[in-house]
Design a protein around this motif. Sequence first.
Motif, mmCIF file in Angstrom:
data_model
loop_
_atom_site.group_PDB
_atom_site.id
_atom_site.type_symbol
_atom_site.label_atom_id
_atom_site.label_comp_id
_atom_site.label_asym_id
_atom_site.label_seq_id
_atom_site.Cartn_x
_atom_site.Cartn_y
_atom_site.Cartn_z
ATOM 1 N N ILE A 1 1.431 -1.425 -0.114
ATOM 2 C CA ILE A 1 0.236 -0.339 0.236
ATOM 3 C C ILE A 1 0.698 0.894 -0.181
ATOM 4 O O ILE A 1 1.379 1.246 0.842
ATOM 5 C CB ILE A 1 -0.841 -0.158 1.355
ATOM 6 C CG1 ILE A 1 -1.788 -1.716 1.108
ATOM 7 C CG2 ILE A 1 -1.336 1.192 1.381
ATOM 8 C CD1 ILE A 1 -2.636 -1.392 2.494
ATOM 9 N N THR A 2 0.699 2.401 -1.111
ATOM 10 C CA THR A 2 1.292 3.592 -0.923
ATOM 11 C C THR A 2 1.012 4.521 -0.609
ATOM 12 O O THR A 2 0.250 4.261 0.378
ATOM 13 C CB THR A 2 1.542 3.815 -2.621
ATOM 14 O OG1 THR A 2 0.135 4.174 -2.964
ATOM 15 C CG2 THR A 2 2.041 2.970 -3.199
ATOM 16 N N THR B 1 -8.372 2.691 6.737
ATOM 17 C CA THR B 1 -9.929 2.270 6.185
ATOM 18 C C THR B 1 -9.648 0.365 6.329
ATOM 19 O O THR B 1 -8.725 -0.346 6.424
ATOM 20 C CB THR B 1 -10.748 1.920 5.022
ATOM 21 O OG1 THR B 1 -9.432 1.669 3.639
ATOM 22 C CG2 THR B 1 -10.632 4.220 4.615
ATOM 23 N N THR B 2 -11.074 0.128 6.041
ATOM 24 C CA THR B 2 -10.919 -1.317 5.743
ATOM 25 C C THR B 2 -11.347 -1.223 5.215
ATOM 26 O O THR B 2 -12.063 -1.675 4.238
ATOM 27 C CB THR B 2 -11.516 -2.434 7.781
ATOM 28 O OG1 THR B 2 -13.286 -1.388 7.230
ATOM 29 C CG2 THR B 2 -11.296 -1.419 8.369
ATOM 30 N N ALA B 3 -11.055 -4.049 4.971
ATOM 31 C CA ALA B 3 -11.434 -4.639 3.598
ATOM 32 C C ALA B 3 -13.277 -4.460 3.332
ATOM 33 O O ALA B 3 -13.728 -3.957 2.669
ATOM 34 C CB ALA B 3 -11.273 -5.458 3.655
ATOM 35 N N THR B 4 -13.176 -4.016 4.492
ATOM 36 C CA THR B 4 -15.529 -3.965 4.955
ATOM 37 C C THR B 4 -15.941 -2.670 4.890
ATOM 38 O O THR B 4 -16.771 -2.506 3.992
ATOM 39 C CB THR B 4 -15.558 -4.857 6.814
ATOM 40 O OG1 THR B 4 -14.732 -6.042 6.663
ATOM 41 C CG2 THR B 4 -17.179 -4.601 5.935
ATOM 42 N N GLY B 5 -15.360 -1.895 5.440
ATOM 43 C CA GLY B 5 -15.492 -0.256 4.843
ATOM 44 C C GLY B 5 -16.116 0.284 3.691
ATOM 45 O O GLY B 5 -16.586 0.778 3.107
ATOM 46 N N ARG C 1 -7.006 -2.062 10.040
ATOM 47 C CA ARG C 1 -7.388 -0.618 9.171
ATOM 48 C C ARG C 1 -6.059 -0.659 8.519
ATOM 49 O O ARG C 1 -4.434 -0.239 9.313
ATOM 50 C CB ARG C 1 -7.388 0.498 10.175
ATOM 51 C CG ARG C 1 -8.588 0.303 10.897
ATOM 52 C CD ARG C 1 -9.040 1.982 11.234
ATOM 53 N NE ARG C 1 -10.350 2.157 11.865
ATOM 54 C CZ ARG C 1 -11.307 3.023 10.945
ATOM 55 N NH1 ARG C 1 -11.229 2.490 9.962
ATOM 56 N NH2 ARG C 1 -12.860 2.200 11.352
ATOM 57 N N PHE C 2 -5.648 -0.237 7.218
ATOM 58 C CA PHE C 2 -4.430 -0.784 6.520
ATOM 59 C C PHE C 2 -3.987 0.672 6.496
ATOM 60 O O PHE C 2 -4.465 1.577 6.799
ATOM 61 C CB PHE C 2 -4.491 -0.692 4.974
ATOM 62 C CG PHE C 2 -6.546 -1.278 3.982
ATOM 63 C CD1 PHE C 2 -5.938 -2.937 5.150
ATOM 64 C CD2 PHE C 2 -6.998 -1.839 3.536
ATOM 65 C CE1 PHE C 2 -6.332 -3.924 4.758
ATOM 66 C CE2 PHE C 2 -7.655 -2.912 3.448
ATOM 67 C CZ PHE C 2 -7.450 -3.547 3.983
#
Length: 604
Positions: free
Chosen positions: A329-330, A338-342, A371-372
């Motif tokens: 992730i840059t 954010t999250t994958a679900t969000g 959270r990424f």
Amino acid sequence: MQSDQLIVFAVLATTLGLFAWNRWRYDIVALGALLVVTLAGIIPPEQAFMGLGHPAVITVAAVLVLSRGLLNGGVVDALARHLTKVGDRPWIQVLTLTGIVALCSGFMNNVGALALFMPVAVWMSRQSGRSPSYLLMPLAFGSLLGGTLTLIGTPPNIIIAGYRREVGETPFGMFDFLPVGLAITVAGVLFITALWRLTPRRENQAGAQELFEISAYLTELKLPAGSKYVGRTLRDLLVAGGEEADVLVIALVRAGRHQRMPSTYEVLRDDDVLLVEADSDSLKRLLDVTHLQLAAEADSKAQAQEKADPDKSDQSGERGERALAEAIITAGSSLVGTTATGLALRERHGVNVLAVARQGQRLQQRLSKIRFAAGDILLLQTREDQLQSTLSDLGCLPLASRGLRITAPRQVLLASSIFAIALVVIALGVVPAAIALVGAALAMVLVGLVPNGDIYKSIDMSIIVLIAAMLPVGEALETTGGSRLIADALLDIGQAAPPAATVAILMIGVMLLSNVVNNAAAAVLAAPVAIALSRGMESSADPLLMAVAIGASCAFLTPIGHQSNTLVMAPGGYRFGDYWRLGLPLSIVVVLVAVPVILWIWPL
């Protein structure tokens, strides 16, 4: 005037502090600095946004589009395809990778060149049974060294070329940077190759093998005949499991046919088998609530094959083969925070996030709760034919795929020809560099090398805004006499030393600055000081401007000095303090080589 100087110095000190703090985006910080000096009356309001039309800004934007065209055309792929054959000896791998990424960085965006060769480096290290850490830091440093080769190699060179106009000279040309850039690049690459053992060793939890061992987390679940979920959608089943049941459905097996990443609106039937990824707690909760059954290992040969190798091509004839890939992730990614679900990644982008690693270790939290952050490595599953476009949309860079495959070059001759013509036109002085590069970028778009939808995606707007905002701030430093004040201090320091020492001091100062702030910002702030210093020394500004260009581009001491350093931090498992171990001696080599060459080509 003195009060204006105090305001400018206070703004710059605050700006540099916020750059180093790295909590706010640097383009936002730069805009804030511009607004403050404008509201203070130091910059006339009508000139506040003149930086957007500066040739340096236009040139940087054009170079970014050209970089995308060269990548899409397969020009660099043609080189990368042969790197997997260089052998297993560490010094040969370091020399080859670092040298080729340095060469490419001289003619395209540094980060773009690094991003293309990172998967190759990770694949080579795994094939050799070593940690990627011994290759990735040299790769990042090679991209910085190579940026010094040409005018378009790095934004600081473009900025410095424009500042030369302020001393009554024509801007530096395409290859005016080559003598010094080539000297330090060759010396730097050879130094890194000879002393590659200085690179910090960081072994991941998985050792030199795959970072994610996905098969250990896969389970087959069977929908028994008469289940209340027969005739209902897969989404209904997952919702029934609840948020606490953090389960990903990798595939659906029906009558011996494998359907990769089934839609959440797929209607379930009797005896469907779901291949899921889940931890033991989530799996138990799902079984308790839905009364699914654990499928017997010998249910069918197809099921056993799927569990053994989830990425293997099936014979179902399903359109769009699924692929597993690792991506980083840059900083500018929409995933950050954010999250994958969000973000509903599966529904909106057709992507399953199977696992997340941070600082070289797989995170054990539930995927829906993570959270990424910038630098995280994701194990993704998506359609293979959509992998590159999906990663681009998400702001991620490919790190490695399951079974590295380098795509065949496409339209290599066309992309190379357009770029070569632009270089020749610039070298002959037919038109200014900005015009030639914009023309080449437009040609890339017209021939389809850069799709219309990717034009503005190719341009890093944060860099554009940063340069456009900092140019007026740098001018304010000069008009208020601040740059002259700094130059006088440097003159006082260098009075007892030869002029070469003054050049070295300036280069070292800018080099240290670029390790905590963006290199473009360092160049913008230091260029007026170099010009004022040359006037105080009653000498040519060329050697001092070159010293600034080299210093701004050689940020080897920290992971935050340049995005290339940041991008390799997580895949290499590096810590903040690891960079100086190789970066400090490399910085010394750069100064020792660059100063004599600068003074030989451009005497004081």
